[in-house]
Design a protein around this motif. Structure first.
Motif, PDB file in Angstrom:
ATOM      1  N   ILE A  14      -9.890  -1.181  -1.937  1.00  0.00           N
ATOM      2  CA  ILE A  14      -8.941  -2.302  -1.947  1.00  0.00           C
ATOM      3  C   ILE A  14      -9.561  -3.467  -2.722  1.00  0.00           C
ATOM      4  O   ILE A  14     -10.638  -3.956  -2.372  1.00  0.00           O
ATOM      5  CB  ILE A  14      -8.592  -2.750  -0.516  1.00  0.00           C
ATOM      6  N   THR A  15      -8.885  -3.875  -3.788  1.00  0.00           N
ATOM      7  CA  THR A  15      -9.374  -4.962  -4.636  1.00  0.00           C
ATOM      8  C   THR A  15      -8.516  -6.213  -4.456  1.00  0.00           C
ATOM      9  O   THR A  15      -7.510  -6.201  -3.742  1.00  0.00           O
ATOM     10  CB  THR A  15      -9.352  -4.546  -6.118  1.00  0.00           C
ATOM     11  N   LYS A  16      -8.940  -7.300  -5.105  1.00  0.00           N
ATOM     12  CA  LYS A  16      -8.186  -8.571  -5.137  1.00  0.00           C
ATOM     13  C   LYS A  16      -7.916  -9.134  -3.743  1.00  0.00           C
ATOM     14  O   LYS A  16      -6.866  -9.744  -3.496  1.00  0.00           O
ATOM     15  CB  LYS A  16      -6.879  -8.391  -5.907  1.00  0.00           C
ATOM     16  N   LEU A  17      -8.863  -8.937  -2.832  1.00  0.00           N
ATOM     17  CA  LEU A  17      -8.713  -9.504  -1.495  1.00  0.00           C
ATOM     18  C   LEU A  17      -8.716 -11.026  -1.530  1.00  0.00           C
ATOM     19  O   LEU A  17      -8.134 -11.686  -0.658  1.00  0.00           O
ATOM     20  CB  LEU A  17      -9.842  -8.995  -0.589  1.00  0.00           C
ATOM     21  N   ASP A  18      -9.386 -11.592  -2.539  1.00  0.00           N
ATOM     22  CA  ASP A  18      -9.469 -13.044  -2.655  1.00  0.00           C
ATOM     23  C   ASP A  18      -8.210 -13.654  -3.261  1.00  0.00           C
ATOM     24  O   ASP A  18      -8.072 -14.881  -3.312  1.00  0.00           O
ATOM     25  CB  ASP A  18     -10.683 -13.431  -3.500  1.00  0.00           C
ATOM     26  N   LEU A  19      -7.275 -12.807  -3.725  1.00  0.00           N
ATOM     27  CA  LEU A  19      -6.059 -13.316  -4.371  1.00  0.00           C
ATOM     28  C   LEU A  19      -4.824 -13.169  -3.493  1.00  0.00           C
ATOM     29  O   LEU A  19      -3.705 -13.387  -3.950  1.00  0.00           O
ATOM     30  CB  LEU A  19      -5.826 -12.582  -5.702  1.00  0.00           C
ATOM     31  N   MET A  20      -5.018 -12.796  -2.233  1.00  0.00           N
ATOM     32  CA  MET A  20      -3.875 -12.640  -1.331  1.00  0.00           C
ATOM     33  C   MET A  20      -3.289 -14.004  -0.975  1.00  0.00           C
ATOM     34  O   MET A  20      -3.990 -15.029  -0.999  1.00  0.00           O
ATOM     35  CB  MET A  20      -4.301 -11.899  -0.059  1.00  0.00           C
ATOM     36  N   ASP A  21      -1.989 -13.997  -0.679  1.00  0.00           N
ATOM     37  CA  ASP A  21      -1.321 -15.250  -0.315  1.00  0.00           C
ATOM     38  C   ASP A  21      -1.955 -15.851   0.941  1.00  0.00           C
ATOM     39  O   ASP A  21      -2.475 -15.133   1.802  1.00  0.00           O
ATOM     40  CB  ASP A  21       0.165 -14.994  -0.057  1.00  0.00           C
ATOM     41  N   LYS A  22      -1.890 -17.159   1.019  1.00  0.00           N
ATOM     42  CA  LYS A  22      -2.464 -17.857   2.161  1.00  0.00           C
ATOM     43  C   LYS A  22      -1.768 -17.411   3.451  1.00  0.00           C
ATOM     44  O   LYS A  22      -0.548 -17.325   3.525  1.00  0.00           O
ATOM     45  CB  LYS A  22      -2.305 -19.362   1.974  1.00  0.00           C
ATOM     46  N   GLU A  75      -5.901  -4.821   8.675  1.00  0.00           N
ATOM     47  CA  GLU A  75      -5.350  -3.574   9.219  1.00  0.00           C
ATOM     48  C   GLU A  75      -5.609  -2.397   8.274  1.00  0.00           C
ATOM     49  O   GLU A  75      -5.865  -1.277   8.717  1.00  0.00           O
ATOM     50  CB  GLU A  75      -3.847  -3.748   9.445  1.00  0.00           C
ATOM     51  N   ILE A  76      -5.555  -2.678   6.956  1.00  0.00           N
ATOM     52  CA  ILE A  76      -5.823  -1.619   5.971  1.00  0.00           C
ATOM     53  C   ILE A  76      -7.284  -1.221   6.001  1.00  0.00           C
ATOM     54  O   ILE A  76      -7.634  -0.025   6.062  1.00  0.00           O
ATOM     55  CB  ILE A  76      -5.427  -2.090   4.556  1.00  0.00           C
ATOM     56  N   LEU A  77      -8.176  -2.224   5.967  1.00  0.00           N
ATOM     57  CA  LEU A  77      -9.610  -1.954   5.896  1.00  0.00           C
ATOM     58  C   LEU A  77     -10.135  -1.315   7.176  1.00  0.00           C
ATOM     59  O   LEU A  77     -11.161  -0.619   7.152  1.00  0.00           O
ATOM     60  CB  LEU A  77     -10.368  -3.254   5.606  1.00  0.00           C
ATOM     61  N   GLU A  78      -9.449  -1.532   8.282  1.00  0.00           N
ATOM     62  CA  GLU A  78      -9.832  -0.880   9.539  1.00  0.00           C
ATOM     63  C   GLU A  78      -9.202   0.511   9.662  1.00  0.00           C
ATOM     64  O   GLU A  78      -9.296   1.152  10.704  1.00  0.00           O
ATOM     65  CB  GLU A  78      -9.435  -1.753  10.730  1.00  0.00           C
ATOM     66  N   ASN A  79      -8.548   0.949   8.583  1.00  0.00           N
ATOM     67  CA  ASN A  79      -7.995   2.314   8.487  1.00  0.00           C
ATOM     68  C   ASN A  79      -6.916   2.573   9.532  1.00  0.00           C
ATOM     69  O   ASN A  79      -6.818   3.665  10.093  1.00  0.00           O
ATOM     70  CB  ASN A  79      -9.116   3.357   8.623  1.00  0.00           C
ATOM     71  N   GLN A  80      -6.053   1.557   9.743  1.00  0.00           N
ATOM     72  CA  GLN A  80      -4.998   1.684  10.744  1.00  0.00           C
ATOM     73  C   GLN A  80      -3.610   1.819  10.126  1.00  0.00           C
ATOM     74  O   GLN A  80      -2.743   2.465  10.712  1.00  0.00           O
ATOM     75  CB  GLN A  80      -5.009   0.463  11.675  1.00  0.00           C
ATOM     76  N   LEU A  81      -3.388   1.235   8.946  1.00  0.00           N
ATOM     77  CA  LEU A  81      -2.052   1.224   8.351  1.00  0.00           C
ATOM     78  C   LEU A  81      -1.682   2.592   7.771  1.00  0.00           C
ATOM     79  O   LEU A  81      -0.723   3.232   8.205  1.00  0.00           O
ATOM     80  CB  LEU A  81      -1.963   0.147   7.271  1.00  0.00           C
ATOM     81  N   LEU A  82      -2.437   3.036   6.782  1.00  0.00           N
ATOM     82  CA  LEU A  82      -2.278   4.375   6.192  1.00  0.00           C
ATOM     83  C   LEU A  82      -3.642   5.051   6.245  1.00  0.00           C
ATOM     84  O   LEU A  82      -4.410   4.977   5.293  1.00  0.00           O
ATOM     85  CB  LEU A  82      -1.774   4.275   4.744  1.00  0.00           C
ATOM     86  N   LEU A 135       0.817  -1.211   0.000  1.00  0.00           N
ATOM     87  CA  LEU A 135       0.000   0.000   0.000  1.00  0.00           C
ATOM     88  C   LEU A 135       0.855   1.267   0.000  1.00  0.00           C
ATOM     89  O   LEU A 135       0.467   2.291  -0.569  1.00  0.00           O
ATOM     90  CB  LEU A 135      -0.929   0.007   1.219  1.00  0.00           C
ATOM     91  N   ALA A 136       2.024   1.201   0.615  1.00  0.00           N
ATOM     92  CA  ALA A 136       2.902   2.375   0.700  1.00  0.00           C
ATOM     93  C   ALA A 136       3.432   2.784  -0.673  1.00  0.00           C
ATOM     94  O   ALA A 136       3.858   3.935  -0.857  1.00  0.00           O
ATOM     95  CB  ALA A 136       4.063   2.095   1.644  1.00  0.00           C
ATOM     96  N   ASN A 137       3.409   1.871  -1.644  1.00  0.00           N
ATOM     97  CA  ASN A 137       3.897   2.170  -2.995  1.00  0.00           C
ATOM     98  C   ASN A 137       2.769   2.402  -3.981  1.00  0.00           C
ATOM     99  O   ASN A 137       2.994   2.386  -5.201  1.00  0.00           O
ATOM    100  CB  ASN A 137       4.784   1.017  -3.494  1.00  0.00           C
ATOM    101  N   GLY A 173     -11.672   6.645   4.880  1.00  0.00           N
ATOM    102  CA  GLY A 173     -11.487   5.214   5.079  1.00  0.00           C
ATOM    103  C   GLY A 173     -11.322   4.409   3.803  1.00  0.00           C
ATOM    104  O   GLY A 173     -11.195   4.949   2.701  1.00  0.00           O
ATOM    105  N   TYR A 174     -11.336   3.078   3.984  1.00  0.00           N
ATOM    106  CA  TYR A 174     -11.153   2.134   2.878  1.00  0.00           C
ATOM    107  C   TYR A 174     -12.360   1.206   2.789  1.00  0.00           C
ATOM    108  O   TYR A 174     -12.995   0.884   3.792  1.00  0.00           O
ATOM    109  CB  TYR A 174      -9.906   1.275   3.093  1.00  0.00           C
ATOM    110  N   ILE A 175     -12.653   0.777   1.570  1.00  0.00           N
ATOM    111  CA  ILE A 175     -13.728  -0.191   1.323  1.00  0.00           C
ATOM    112  C   ILE A 175     -13.151  -1.309   0.463  1.00  0.00           C
ATOM    113  O   ILE A 175     -12.516  -1.055  -0.567  1.00  0.00           O
ATOM    114  CB  ILE A 175     -14.929   0.460   0.609  1.00  0.00           C
ATOM    115  N   GLY A 176     -13.351  -2.557   0.896  1.00  0.00           N
ATOM    116  CA  GLY A 176     -12.852  -3.700   0.150  1.00  0.00           C
ATOM    117  C   GLY A 176     -13.897  -4.235  -0.815  1.00  0.00           C
ATOM    118  O   GLY A 176     -15.093  -4.256  -0.506  1.00  0.00           O
TER     119      GLY A 176
END
Length: 354
Positions: free
Chosen positions: A144-152, A158-165, A121-123, A170-173
């Motif tokens: 935030i897209t491709k939540l279903d394609l994240m590594d196992k 943390e991103i969706l709870e608006n804590q990282l950046l 997300l920082a990049n 806010g953010y919506i997945g």
């Protein structure tokens, strides 16, 4: 790799059950089959950008009339391309950046900063550009897209709870259809149901499932856009009123216009000259209302001449170095006139022209 083209989607709510779409480049033609709409978008994209991944600043505008949409306009901007391929120009990154800035700089629009969940997300280029034009985060929504394609074993809680950046809005997945789903002709309703089941069943997201997904993003976007327009409306109204007063004043002057009034003719001539100067400046800077998509013109043409033709012409010029040094010596002395330089210049004979 996606082609660099703009897509403008205008949604219009209808009471009737009939859904149809209209393209601005196909005046008077209604599309009731959404497969035909997709084919028309692909055909028009190829027409504007060519078959070798070109770039076009001309938007493809589609207006959808449906009882299942909310009134709003969405502009799908191209992503930043770092390395040109095919027919793309060498400065494609800067061209795309300029195209994006033309839209997101407008104060009356909201910026959807779309970032894949499986990247850092920082990049994010989207968040970086959004912060450049909206440093306070007044009109930026993170998607935030491709939540279903994240590594196992990884998740974006943390991103969706608006804590990282953190973002003010806010953010919506969301979970979109994959290319396999599109090739298998999975319809939108089935895709929305799959998205809902994903958030309800995922241990990291089920506690926020009611604040995730495409339908929630649609409602929030409409609500926040309405609030944003309401907040900007007083300033917009004031601007219109000041313009109206100025136009009324100008109209009153025309009512009293006399063809034989020398002062009036002089004022009109000065106004025309000023408008010409402004238009000329816009043409040189490339900030005019019309963009030539066929030939280089204005400042772009001058830039090409200075950077491509001028250096080659200089190389071909044959000059007498001794005579050139003498001319420079006389020029320096003539510039100073009777005044002597505080720090004396070295003699031209000591200069190195390499």
């Amino acid at each position: 790799m996606a082609k660099c083209c703009l897509y403008s989607l205008k949604l219009h709510w209808l009471y009737h059950r009939i859904e149809y779409g209209e393209f601005f480049h196909c005046k008077g033609k209604r599309f009731t089959d959404f497969n035909e709409i997709r084919w028309e978008i692909e055909a028009e994209t190829c027409r504007l950008t060519g078959s070798n991944r070109g770039i076009s600043p001309v938007p493809i505008t589609l207006k959808i009339h449906s009882p299942h949409v909310l009134n709003m306009t969405l502009v799908d901007l191209p992503g930043i391309t770092k390395v040109p391929v095919g027919d793309q120009p060498a400065d494609i990154e800067y061209q795309i950046r300029d195209i994006i800035m033309q839209y997101i700089c407008k104060e009356n629009c909201l910026v959807l900063a779309v970032t894949p969940a499986n990247t850092d997300l920082a990049n994010s280029d989207a968040l970086k550009l959004a912060k450049d034009v909206d440093p306070q985060g007044q009109r930026t929504i993170g998607v935030i897209t491709k939540l279903d394609l994240m590594d196992k074993g990884t998740e974006a809680r943390e991103i969706l709870e608006n804590q990282l950046l953190p973002l003010r809005r806010g953010y919506i997945g969301v979970v979109n259809r994959s290319q396999k789903d599109i090739d298998g002709k999975k319809d939108i309703m089935a895709a929305l149901e799959s998205e809902r089941n994903f958030f309800l069943s995922h241990p990291a997201y089920k506690h926020m499932a009611d604040r995730m997904g495409t339908p929630y993003l649609q409602r929030i976007l409409n609500q926040q856009l309405t609030n944003h327009i309401r907040d900007e409306l007083p300033a917009f109204r004031s601007h219109l009123q000041s313009q109206l007063l100025a136009l009324n004043k100008e109209a009153e002057e025309y009512r009293k216009f006399s063809p034989d009034d020398a002062a009036r003719r002089t004022k009109t001539l000065l106004q025309l000259v000023q408008r010409l100067a402004v238009d000329f400046e816009k043409l040189i800077e490339g900030s005019g209302d019309k963009v030539d998509t066929v030939n280089l013109s204005g400042g772009a043409r001058i830039n090409k001449i200075f950077h491509e033709r001028f250096p080659n012409e200089l190389i071909q010029v044959e000059s007498d170095e001794r005579k050139l040094r003498q001319e420079i010596n006389y020029a320096i002395r003539n510039i100073h006139g009777v005044r002597a330089a505080v720090v004396p210049y070295p003699a031209p004979d000591l200069w190195d022209f390499k």
